[in-house]
Design a protein around this motif. Structure first.
Motif, PDB file in Angstrom:
ATOM      1  N   GLN A 340       0.749  -1.187   0.065  1.00  0.00           N
ATOM      2  CA  GLN A 340      -0.100  -0.068   0.006  1.00  0.00           C
ATOM      3  C   GLN A 340       0.959   1.277  -0.045  1.00  0.00           C
ATOM      4  OE1 GLN A 340      -2.596  -0.302   3.231  1.00  0.00           O
ATOM      5  NE2 GLN A 340      -4.166  -1.339   2.235  1.00  0.00           N
ATOM      6  N   VAL A 341       2.155   1.086   0.621  1.00  0.00           N
ATOM      7  CA  VAL A 341       2.701   2.293   0.849  1.00  0.00           C
ATOM      8  C   VAL A 341       4.295   1.966   0.335  1.00  0.00           C
ATOM      9  CG1 VAL A 341       3.816   4.206   2.226  1.00  0.00           C
ATOM     10  CG2 VAL A 341       1.515   3.326   2.722  1.00  0.00           C
ATOM     11  N   VAL A 344       7.165  -3.005   2.922  1.00  0.00           N
ATOM     12  CA  VAL A 344       7.930  -3.398   3.962  1.00  0.00           C
ATOM     13  C   VAL A 344       7.180  -3.048   5.250  1.00  0.00           C
ATOM     14  CG1 VAL A 344       9.986  -3.588   5.331  1.00  0.00           C
ATOM     15  CG2 VAL A 344       9.963  -3.410   2.702  1.00  0.00           C
ATOM     16  N   PHE A 345       7.071  -1.634   5.660  1.00  0.00           N
ATOM     17  CA  PHE A 345       6.588  -1.542   6.926  1.00  0.00           C
ATOM     18  C   PHE A 345       4.908  -1.541   6.767  1.00  0.00           C
ATOM     19  CE2 PHE A 345      10.359   1.073   6.844  1.00  0.00           C
ATOM     20  CZ  PHE A 345      11.089   0.729   7.958  1.00  0.00           C
ATOM     21  N   ASP A 346       4.440  -1.173   5.808  1.00  0.00           N
ATOM     22  CA  ASP A 346       3.091  -1.242   5.465  1.00  0.00           C
ATOM     23  C   ASP A 346       2.504  -2.720   5.455  1.00  0.00           C
ATOM     24  OD1 ASP A 346       4.055  -1.802   2.977  1.00  0.00           O
ATOM     25  OD2 ASP A 346       2.501  -1.236   1.853  1.00  0.00           O
ATOM     26  N   TYR A 366      -0.961  -3.003  10.508  1.00  0.00           N
ATOM     27  CA  TYR A 366      -1.301  -1.633  10.257  1.00  0.00           C
ATOM     28  C   TYR A 366      -2.542  -1.277   9.539  1.00  0.00           C
ATOM     29  CZ  TYR A 366       3.307  -0.927  12.190  1.00  0.00           C
ATOM     30  OH  TYR A 366       4.616  -0.786  13.050  1.00  0.00           O
ATOM     31  N   ARG A 367      -3.408  -2.405   9.176  1.00  0.00           N
ATOM     32  CA  ARG A 367      -4.706  -2.262   8.537  1.00  0.00           C
ATOM     33  C   ARG A 367      -5.753  -3.397   8.912  1.00  0.00           C
ATOM     34  NH1 ARG A 367      -2.501  -4.509   2.725  1.00  0.00           N
ATOM     35  NH2 ARG A 367      -0.598  -3.525   3.321  1.00  0.00           N
ATOM     36  N   ALA A 392      -2.895   1.432   5.509  1.00  0.00           N
ATOM     37  CA  ALA A 392      -1.819   1.462   6.407  1.00  0.00           C
ATOM     38  C   ALA A 392      -1.563   2.884   6.707  1.00  0.00           C
ATOM     39  CB  ALA A 392      -0.745   0.616   6.165  1.00  0.00           C
ATOM     40  N   GLN A 393      -1.592   3.214   7.714  1.00  0.00           N
ATOM     41  CA  GLN A 393      -1.165   4.865   7.906  1.00  0.00           C
ATOM     42  C   GLN A 393       0.339   4.959   8.228  1.00  0.00           C
ATOM     43  OE1 GLN A 393      -3.767   6.677  10.722  1.00  0.00           O
ATOM     44  NE2 GLN A 393      -5.515   6.066   9.995  1.00  0.00           N
ATOM     45  N   VAL A 394       1.100   4.617   7.217  1.00  0.00           N
ATOM     46  CA  VAL A 394       2.748   4.498   7.537  1.00  0.00           C
ATOM     47  C   VAL A 394       3.392   5.653   6.648  1.00  0.00           C
ATOM     48  CG1 VAL A 394       4.587   3.047   6.778  1.00  0.00           C
ATOM     49  CG2 VAL A 394       2.614   2.069   7.655  1.00  0.00           C
TER      50      VAL A 394
END
Length: 506
Positions: A340-341, A344-346, A366-367, A392-394
């Motif tokens: 999504q972003v 990796v982090f998302d 995160y989602r 995801a708010q990343v």
């Protein structure tokens, strides 16, 4: 025996006074403690999904009816409204007592101290008073008016009662459907869903839950990676053993033990290496060295394990399947985790293997989404947790000098920890839902339970903090919840009609 007009007048005045007193007191009590009233409605199996609307509609309606009862010109209409509202309340209690999967806490101002059966009788008495008042007022109108005819009044009472009972039944059906299939972030907490809680204190806080099977819990130790502590479900220590690991000159950084009897895996994704052995001899054999770095490993059997790794081509998180036969093979499926972003982090999250369903489960951190994947990393379906964050708010920042990416700020965590057993996925939620007491988020961890076979939300329950510390990790052993809070290991039994323990088919 006939009542004189004076006696009828006194009766009507008395009924109206009682209703005004009841409705005004009940409405003001609700409004003065509005947050608690909303929380209680949010836990109702009948109107939990509509608590926002109902919490305002009920006290406003009560005050409006009370106002109309004060004037003789609107008294007949007001008594009909009072009768209708009490019919709704009575039908609500009848369904709660006879058809609800659980009986919630009572609420409602003057009735707060009563039990549900006392509520029911109280409401019936007020329904009879309202009906008597309506009949007396109807008898005072001219004979040519329809409401003066007994047949018309009987029909009106019947239609009113059936309509109101139908509305409550429809609300109950719709609320149950929304809660379980299209949840709008309203959690359901059954009363006393766990029992038989027992806690022991471990020597230090370096232990972690490495695995479980048939009444046995296996603990790993971060300070002594080759040590294994085995306990039973009464939390009595059975024995301590030490893994027999071949000596290699590996620079271990994050060694991790995963026990899935009758086998165990000892691995370090930063070396990378994987050892496999059996839980009889506890002797390990090197099965993989240097083939792929990984951040999570979950054993499926003695020849297969699922991992999360970074794809060397896309630089995104991906899931892979190691097979250990005559040679070691790795199969990656880069299409499962959806970017999504940054990829990796998302796509960070937790990885599980459910042996009862033979499914791999990946829950995004995160989602509000989790994946149910077949054990060959092929086909999959997705489900959603009940919170509302679907993206995801990343925010990612780049450090060019070191050629690395990092989080620009801490993203909003949605799903913390997960566990799975039988048909269920257990998610340690990170976000507060609607109509929930905030004080509980300082006292406990919240576990949301999902039926992954039916793709429904089932219920939620609390795992309470110990000495102010929240739960570090947990696993589910059929109908038992095993949680670790620092040095404290706790086990308690799930005891609710919402949960069906797993029984293997014969």
């Amino acid at each position: 025996m006939k009542f004189s007009p004076h006696h009828k007048y006194i009766f009507i005045e008395a009924v109206c006074f009682l209703y005004v007193l009841l409705f005004v007191y009940a409405a003001i009590s609700k409004l003065l403690d509005f947050e608690n009233f909303q929380v209680q409605l949010g836990q109702s199996p009948l109107v939990g999904s509509f608590a926002g609307i109902v919490s305002w509609a009920v006290p406003i309606t009560e005050l409006l009816i009370a106002g109309l009862l004060l004037f003789s010109s609107t008294r007949f209409l007001a008594l009909w409204a009072a009768f209708s509202l009490m019919t709704v309340f009575t039908a609500y209690i009848f369904i709660i007592l006879n058809y609800s999967p659980f009986v919630p806490c009572s609420c409602g101002g003057i009735l707060e101290k009563m039990g549900w059966k006392e509520h029911f009788i109280f409401n019936l008495v007020f329904m009879i008073l309202a009906a008597a008042g309506i009949l007396i007022l109807a008898g005072m109108v001219p004979k040519v008016h329809p409401i003066s005819k007994p047949a018309a009044m009987a029909s009106a009472f019947t239609v009113t009662m059936l309509l109101n009972i139908g509305i409550v039944t429809l609300l109950f059906t719709a609320s149950e459907d929304i809660i379980h299939h299209r949840n709008n972030f309203v959690r359901r907490f059954p009363k006393h869903p766990t029992a038989g809680k027992k806690t022991i204190q471990l020597p230090h806080a370096a232990y972690y839950i490495a695995g479980y099977d048939k009444g046995q819990i296996y603990l790993g130790n971060r300070t002594e990676p080759l040590a294994v502590t085995i306990l039973d479900t009464s939390l009595a220590e059975k024995k301590k053993i030490r893994i027999d690991l071949p000596k290699y000159n590996f620079s271990y950084t994050v060694p991790r033990l995963a026990v899935k009897p009758p086998y165990f895996y000892f691995s370090d994704g930063n070396v990378p290496c994987i050892f496999i052995g059996d839980t009889v001899s506890w002797k390990a054999e090197l099965k993989m060295k240097g083939k792929a770095y990984f951040s999570i490993l979950k054993p499926i059997d003695n020849n297969t394990a699922v991992i999360r790794a970074i794809d060397s081509k896309t630089k995104n998180n991906t899931l892979g399947l190691f097979t250990f036969n005559s040679s070691t093979a790795l199969k990656l499926n880069g299409s499962l985790l959806q970017k999504q972003v940054d990829g990796v982090f998302d796509t960070d999250g937790s990885l599980l293997y459910n042996s009862q369903l033979d499914k791999i489960i990946y829950t995004y951190a995160y989602r509000n989404e989790f994946l149910i994947i077949d054990s060959k990393l092929g086909s999959h379906t997705s489900g959603h947790t009940i919170d509302t964050i679907s993206h995801a708010q990343v925010s990612v920042a780049s450090i060019k000098l070191k050629n690395i990416k990092t989080l620009a700020r801490q993203p909003k965590l949605v799903n913390k920890l997960t566990a799975s057993f039988g048909s269920y996925l257990f998610v340690n939620a990170a976000l507060i839902g609607k109509y929930e007491p905030e004080i509980m988020w300082n006292q406990a961890s919240i576990i949301d339970v999902y039926n992954v076979k039916e793709n429904t939300y089932s219920f939620s329950f609390y795992v309470y903090n110990i000495e102010g510390r929240t739960m570090d990790e947990f696993v589910v052993l059929n109908d038992r919840i095993v949680s670790l809070n620092g040095r404290h290991l706790t086990i308690e039994k799930l005891k609710t009609n919402y949960y069906k323990p797993f029984y293997p088919s014969r």
